[in-house]
Design a protein around this motif. Structure first.
Motif, PDB file in Angstrom:
ATOM      1  N   THR A 257     -42.136  63.444  12.371  1.00 49.43           N
ATOM      2  CA  THR A 257     -41.491  63.592  13.528  1.00 49.43           C
ATOM      3  C   THR A 257     -39.699  63.414  13.408  1.00 49.43           C
ATOM      4  N   LEU A 258     -39.392  62.430  12.549  1.00 48.53           N
ATOM      5  CA  LEU A 258     -38.071  62.254  12.359  1.00 48.53           C
ATOM      6  C   LEU A 258     -37.131  63.324  11.796  1.00 48.53           C
ATOM      7  N   PRO A 259     -37.529  63.706  10.478  1.00 46.42           N
ATOM      8  CA  PRO A 259     -36.756  64.814   9.903  1.00 46.42           C
ATOM      9  C   PRO A 259     -36.861  66.016  10.586  1.00 46.42           C
ATOM     10  N   GLY A 260     -37.912  66.068  11.488  1.00 45.46           N
ATOM     11  CA  GLY A 260     -38.253  67.445  12.183  1.00 45.46           C
ATOM     12  C   GLY A 260     -37.183  67.352  13.557  1.00 45.46           C
ATOM     13  N   ALA A 261     -37.048  66.091  13.879  1.00 44.85           N
ATOM     14  CA  ALA A 261     -35.922  66.027  15.034  1.00 44.85           C
ATOM     15  C   ALA A 261     -34.468  66.268  14.571  1.00 44.85           C
ATOM     16  N   CYS A 262     -34.279  65.886  13.233  1.00 50.03           N
ATOM     17  CA  CYS A 262     -32.960  66.180  12.746  1.00 50.03           C
ATOM     18  C   CYS A 262     -32.892  67.510  12.461  1.00 50.03           C
ATOM     19  N   LEU A 263     -33.836  68.229  12.058  1.00 51.66           N
ATOM     20  CA  LEU A 263     -33.831  69.719  11.702  1.00 51.66           C
ATOM     21  C   LEU A 263     -33.475  70.426  13.356  1.00 51.66           C
ATOM     22  N   PHE A 264     -34.136  70.045  14.201  1.00 51.34           N
ATOM     23  CA  PHE A 264     -33.888  70.605  15.300  1.00 51.34           C
ATOM     24  C   PHE A 264     -32.590  70.219  15.731  1.00 51.34           C
ATOM     25  N   LEU A 265     -31.727  68.873  15.727  1.00 53.74           N
ATOM     26  CA  LEU A 265     -30.778  68.769  16.367  1.00 53.74           C
ATOM     27  C   LEU A 265     -29.445  69.519  15.435  1.00 53.74           C
ATOM     28  N   LEU A 266     -29.624  69.504  14.254  1.00 58.30           N
ATOM     29  CA  LEU A 266     -28.778  70.294  13.358  1.00 58.30           C
ATOM     30  C   LEU A 266     -28.872  71.868  13.715  1.00 58.30           C
ATOM     31  N   VAL A 267     -29.949  72.526  13.760  1.00 54.92           N
ATOM     32  CA  VAL A 267     -29.749  73.979  14.158  1.00 54.92           C
ATOM     33  C   VAL A 267     -29.364  74.179  15.509  1.00 54.92           C
ATOM     34  N   LEU A 268     -29.617  73.281  16.526  1.00 54.03           N
ATOM     35  CA  LEU A 268     -29.166  73.389  17.815  1.00 54.03           C
ATOM     36  C   LEU A 268     -27.802  73.238  17.941  1.00 54.03           C
ATOM     37  N   ALA A 269     -27.203  72.344  17.345  1.00 46.33           N
ATOM     38  CA  ALA A 269     -25.728  72.391  17.438  1.00 46.33           C
ATOM     39  C   ALA A 269     -25.172  73.643  16.654  1.00 46.33           C
ATOM     40  N   ILE A 270     -25.469  74.084  15.584  1.00 47.29           N
ATOM     41  CA  ILE A 270     -24.886  75.129  14.877  1.00 47.29           C
ATOM     42  C   ILE A 270     -25.051  76.408  15.729  1.00 47.29           C
ATOM     43  N   ASN A 271     -26.168  76.566  16.560  1.00 46.60           N
ATOM     44  CA  ASN A 271     -26.199  77.606  17.425  1.00 46.60           C
ATOM     45  C   ASN A 271     -25.443  77.594  18.775  1.00 46.60           C
ATOM     46  N   LEU A 272     -25.196  76.332  19.315  1.00 44.33           N
ATOM     47  CA  LEU A 272     -24.298  76.125  20.198  1.00 44.33           C
ATOM     48  C   LEU A 272     -22.852  76.551  19.918  1.00 44.33           C
ATOM     49  N   ILE A 273     -22.492  75.997  18.624  1.00 40.31           N
ATOM     50  CA  ILE A 273     -21.168  75.997  17.974  1.00 40.31           C
ATOM     51  C   ILE A 273     -20.999  77.816  17.946  1.00 40.31           C
ATOM     52  N   GLY A 274     -22.059  78.410  17.466  1.00 40.24           N
ATOM     53  CA  GLY A 274     -22.021  79.934  17.255  1.00 40.24           C
ATOM     54  C   GLY A 274     -21.748  80.673  18.565  1.00 40.24           C
ATOM     55  N   ASP A 275     -22.296  80.303  19.785  1.00 42.95           N
ATOM     56  CA  ASP A 275     -22.212  80.633  20.985  1.00 42.95           C
ATOM     57  C   ASP A 275     -20.759  80.569  21.395  1.00 42.95           C
ATOM     58  N   PHE A 276     -20.112  79.139  21.143  1.00 42.42           N
ATOM     59  CA  PHE A 276     -18.913  79.155  21.619  1.00 42.42           C
ATOM     60  C   PHE A 276     -17.877  79.987  20.844  1.00 42.42           C
ATOM     61  N   VAL A 277     -18.153  80.172  19.559  1.00 43.32           N
ATOM     62  CA  VAL A 277     -17.159  81.052  18.598  1.00 43.32           C
ATOM     63  C   VAL A 277     -17.438  82.380  19.207  1.00 43.32           C
ATOM     64  N   ARG A 278     -18.645  83.076  19.516  1.00 43.30           N
ATOM     65  CA  ARG A 278     -18.917  84.258  20.094  1.00 43.30           C
ATOM     66  C   ARG A 278     -17.890  84.348  21.610  1.00 43.30           C
ATOM     67  N   ASP A 279     -18.183  83.605  22.234  1.00 47.76           N
ATOM     68  CA  ASP A 279     -17.239  83.644  23.821  1.00 47.76           C
ATOM     69  C   ASP A 279     -15.808  83.676  23.365  1.00 47.76           C
ATOM     70  N   TYR A 280     -15.338  82.669  22.315  1.00 51.30           N
ATOM     71  CA  TYR A 280     -14.068  82.444  22.293  1.00 51.30           C
ATOM     72  C   TYR A 280     -13.284  83.783  21.680  1.00 51.30           C
ATOM     73  N   LEU A 281     -14.014  84.428  20.766  1.00 48.82           N
ATOM     74  CA  LEU A 281     -13.573  85.545  20.234  1.00 48.82           C
ATOM     75  C   LEU A 281     -13.803  87.142  21.007  1.00 48.82           C
ATOM     76  N   ASP A 282     -14.566  87.003  22.014  1.00 51.46           N
ATOM     77  CA  ASP A 282     -14.707  88.085  22.699  1.00 51.46           C
ATOM     78  C   ASP A 282     -13.708  88.336  23.725  1.00 51.46           C
ATOM     79  N   PRO A 283     -13.000  89.417  23.624  1.00 54.04           N
ATOM     80  CA  PRO A 283     -11.599  89.587  24.355  1.00 54.04           C
ATOM     81  C   PRO A 283     -12.132  89.799  26.004  1.00 54.04           C
ATOM     82  N   ARG A 284     -13.339  90.567  26.093  1.00 48.28           N
ATOM     83  CA  ARG A 284     -13.990  90.723  27.541  1.00 48.28           C
ATOM     84  C   ARG A 284     -13.840  89.400  28.422  1.00 48.28           C
TER      85      ARG A 284
END
Length: 286
Positions: A257-284
């Motif tokens: 459970t504990l390493p699974g939770a770490c894996l979940f949090l890390l991937v979630l944080a990376i995906n959220l940053i990816g969404d923010f970068v996509r929105d920031y770089l989208d001129p529309r």
């Protein structure tokens, strides 16, 4: 009424800003734990204490204080999670950088050169994209043998086509710009045109792909280690810990459970940053 609306707008803006920063802080915490693992981890991740095997979090056995419990060999789960972050982040960083470099170079070359170069490169990309990535990774690792280096090579081999596809499409749009054509007409080499004029204009789209791919690399590494095709025991890896922990879910839930939770949090944080970068770089959006 207008004051209430203004307060709501201010609160929503503050909430948005906060939601953008906590993923960065979380990833920074994981990176710091991976870099300073020997200083942070309370014990050697491979130190065994058979008397203290399968102890729940907070248990003390001999000289071990198991803050997050122990595994089937009495090893400290907290120490193994901290050292496991090193493997996941190392594989993710190396595979993203290498696959990105290969894919972007080939994609730009295909989009700029056109002709038979475009046909050959893009048909190879189509072939790779038609094969399930995880299946290709499993087959390749099974042939080469499980190791950290082979896992990185396999992920580079399976993920470069996505960068090539994006770089190819972006290069087609930029290559016909007047300043790019003028630079080539004035005698600039293809390498100079690609590096000075094309790459700076497509780097935004490539960055978005890289941030999203980073999370996938973490998951792929964990999946291969879970199947026994990643780093080999006794090296700590989140996927390997999950593989062992599934056998003890009934009486030692913390191992998986504990390493699974770490894996979940890390991937979630990376995906959220990816969404923010996509929105920031989208001129529309601006």
């Amino acid at each position: 009424m207008s004051g209430l609306v203004a307060q709501r707008i201010t609160f929503s803006q503050a909430l948005v800003k906060t939601s953008r920063w906590w993923p960065v802080a979380l990833i920074a915490m994981f990176v710091a734990a991976a870099i300073f693992a020997p200083l942070i981890a309370p014990y050697d991740p491979n130190a065994q204490n058979l008397v203290g095997r399968l102890k729940p979090p907070g248990t003390v056995s001999r000289t071990f204080h198991y803050w997050l419990g122990s595994d089937e060999l009495g090893r400290d789960v907290l120490s193994r999670i901290i050292y496991g972050a090193r493997i996941s982040l190392t594989v993710a960083f190396a595979s993203v950088i290498l696959s990105g470099a290969v894919g972007v170079c080939l994609g730009m070359m295909a989009g700029y050169r056109r002709g038979w170069v475009e046909m050959v490169i893009m048909r190879v990309v189509d072939v790779f994209l038609s094969i399930p990535a995880i299946l290709l990774a499993i087959i390749t690792v099974a042939v080469l043998g499980p190791s950290l280096l082979n896992v990185i090579l396999v992920l580079v081999l399976t993920r470069w086509p996505r960068y090539a596809r994006v770089a190819y499409g972006q290069t087609l749009a930029v290559a016909n710009m007047p300043y790019v054509r003028l630079s080539a007409f004035m005698g600039a080499s293809a390498t100079r045109v690609l590096l000075r004029h094309v790459l700076p204009n497509i780097i935004g789209a490539i960055t978005v792909v890289a941030t999203l791919e980073f999370g996938l690399m973490v998951l792929f590494e964990a999946g291969l280690s879970f199947l026994g095709l990643g780093v080999q025991p006794p090296t700590a890896s989140w996927g390997a810990i999950l593989s062992v922990g599934r056998n003890y879910l009934a009486n030692a839930w913390w191992i998986a459970t504990l390493p699974g939770a770490c894996l979940f949090l890390l991937v979630l944080a990376i995906n959220l940053i990816g969404d923010f970068v996509r929105d920031y770089l989208d001129p529309r959006i601006h």
